[in-house]
Write a protein that holds these residues in place. Sequence first.
Motif, short mmCIF file in Angstrom:
data_model
loop_
_atom_site.label_atom_id
_atom_site.label_comp_id
_atom_site.label_asym_id
_atom_site.label_seq_id
_atom_site.Cartn_x
_atom_site.Cartn_y
_atom_site.Cartn_z
N TYR A 39 0.84 -1.19 0.00
CA TYR A 39 0.00 0.00 0.00
C TYR A 39 0.87 1.25 0.00
N TRP A 40 0.41 2.25 -0.75
CA TRP A 40 1.10 3.53 -0.86
C TRP A 40 0.08 4.63 -0.62
N THR A 41 0.48 5.68 0.09
CA THR A 41 -0.40 6.80 0.37
C THR A 41 0.36 8.09 0.10
N THR A 42 -0.24 9.23 0.39
CA THR A 42 0.41 10.52 0.17
C THR A 42 0.36 11.34 1.45
N ASP A 43 1.19 12.38 1.49
CA ASP A 43 1.16 13.30 2.64
C ASP A 43 -0.21 13.95 2.78
N GLN A 44 -0.81 14.30 1.66
CA GLN A 44 -2.12 14.93 1.68
C GLN A 44 -3.17 13.99 2.27
N ALA A 45 -3.15 12.72 1.89
CA ALA A 45 -4.11 11.75 2.43
C ALA A 45 -3.88 11.55 3.92
N MET A 46 -2.63 11.55 4.35
CA MET A 46 -2.33 11.41 5.79
C MET A 46 -2.85 12.61 6.56
N ARG A 47 -2.66 13.81 6.03
CA ARG A 47 -3.16 15.01 6.71
C ARG A 47 -4.68 14.99 6.81
N ARG A 48 -5.35 14.56 5.72
CA ARG A 48 -6.82 14.46 5.76
C ARG A 48 -7.26 13.46 6.82
N TYR A 49 -6.58 12.33 6.89
CA TYR A 49 -6.94 11.31 7.88
C TYR A 49 -6.75 11.86 9.30
N ILE A 50 -5.63 12.50 9.55
CA ILE A 50 -5.35 13.02 10.89
C ILE A 50 -6.38 14.07 11.29
N GLN A 51 -6.77 14.93 10.37
CA GLN A 51 -7.78 15.95 10.67
C GLN A 51 -9.16 15.35 10.89
N SER A 52 -9.42 14.19 10.32
CA SER A 52 -10.75 13.58 10.44
C SER A 52 -10.91 12.77 11.72
N ARG A 53 -9.81 12.56 12.46
CA ARG A 53 -9.88 11.74 13.67
C ARG A 53 -10.65 12.46 14.77
N ASP A 54 -11.43 11.71 15.51
CA ASP A 54 -12.15 12.23 16.67
C ASP A 54 -11.45 11.68 17.90
N LEU A 55 -10.64 12.50 18.55
CA LEU A 55 -9.83 12.04 19.67
C LEU A 55 -10.66 11.51 20.83
N LYS A 56 -11.91 11.96 20.94
CA LYS A 56 -12.77 11.49 22.03
C LYS A 56 -13.11 10.00 21.88
N LYS A 57 -13.04 9.49 20.65
CA LYS A 57 -13.37 8.09 20.41
C LYS A 57 -12.16 7.16 20.56
N ILE A 58 -10.96 7.73 20.70
CA ILE A 58 -9.76 6.93 20.86
C ILE A 58 -9.56 6.65 22.34
N PRO A 59 -9.41 5.40 22.73
CA PRO A 59 -9.20 5.09 24.15
C PRO A 59 -8.00 5.88 24.70
N LYS A 60 -8.13 6.34 25.95
CA LYS A 60 -7.09 7.19 26.54
C LYS A 60 -5.71 6.58 26.49
N ARG A 61 -5.61 5.27 26.64
CA ARG A 61 -4.28 4.65 26.66
C ARG A 61 -3.58 4.73 25.30
N TYR A 62 -4.34 4.98 24.21
CA TYR A 62 -3.74 5.08 22.88
C TYR A 62 -3.53 6.52 22.42
N ARG A 63 -4.04 7.48 23.18
CA ARG A 63 -3.88 8.88 22.80
C ARG A 63 -2.45 9.31 23.05
N LYS A 64 -1.97 10.17 22.18
CA LYS A 64 -0.63 10.72 22.37
C LYS A 64 -0.68 11.76 23.46
N LYS A 65 0.34 11.76 24.29
CA LYS A 65 0.43 12.73 25.37
C LYS A 65 1.23 13.92 24.88
N HIS A 66 0.59 15.08 24.82
CA HIS A 66 1.28 16.29 24.35
C HIS A 66 1.35 17.29 25.47
#
Length: 70
Positions: free
Chosen positions: A43-70
Amino acid sequence: MIKIPKSLLSLSKAAEKYGFSRESLKDYVKRGRLEAVLKDGRYWTTDQAMRRYIQSRDLKKIPKRYRKKH
């Protein structure tokens, strides 16, 4: 051997660049969450597709243990 355009990233490179695991990106592709193309069994993707995916994520739906700590 097929020459891959420079704008395409392998899932391994995208995972390294954006801080994901390759397996999780592959899962997102199969679920239709991340745009990618399949060439020669990889599989191959692009930077643009990765940015779209990251912006579409709903962090509230990701379990706390998998969230990145910033």
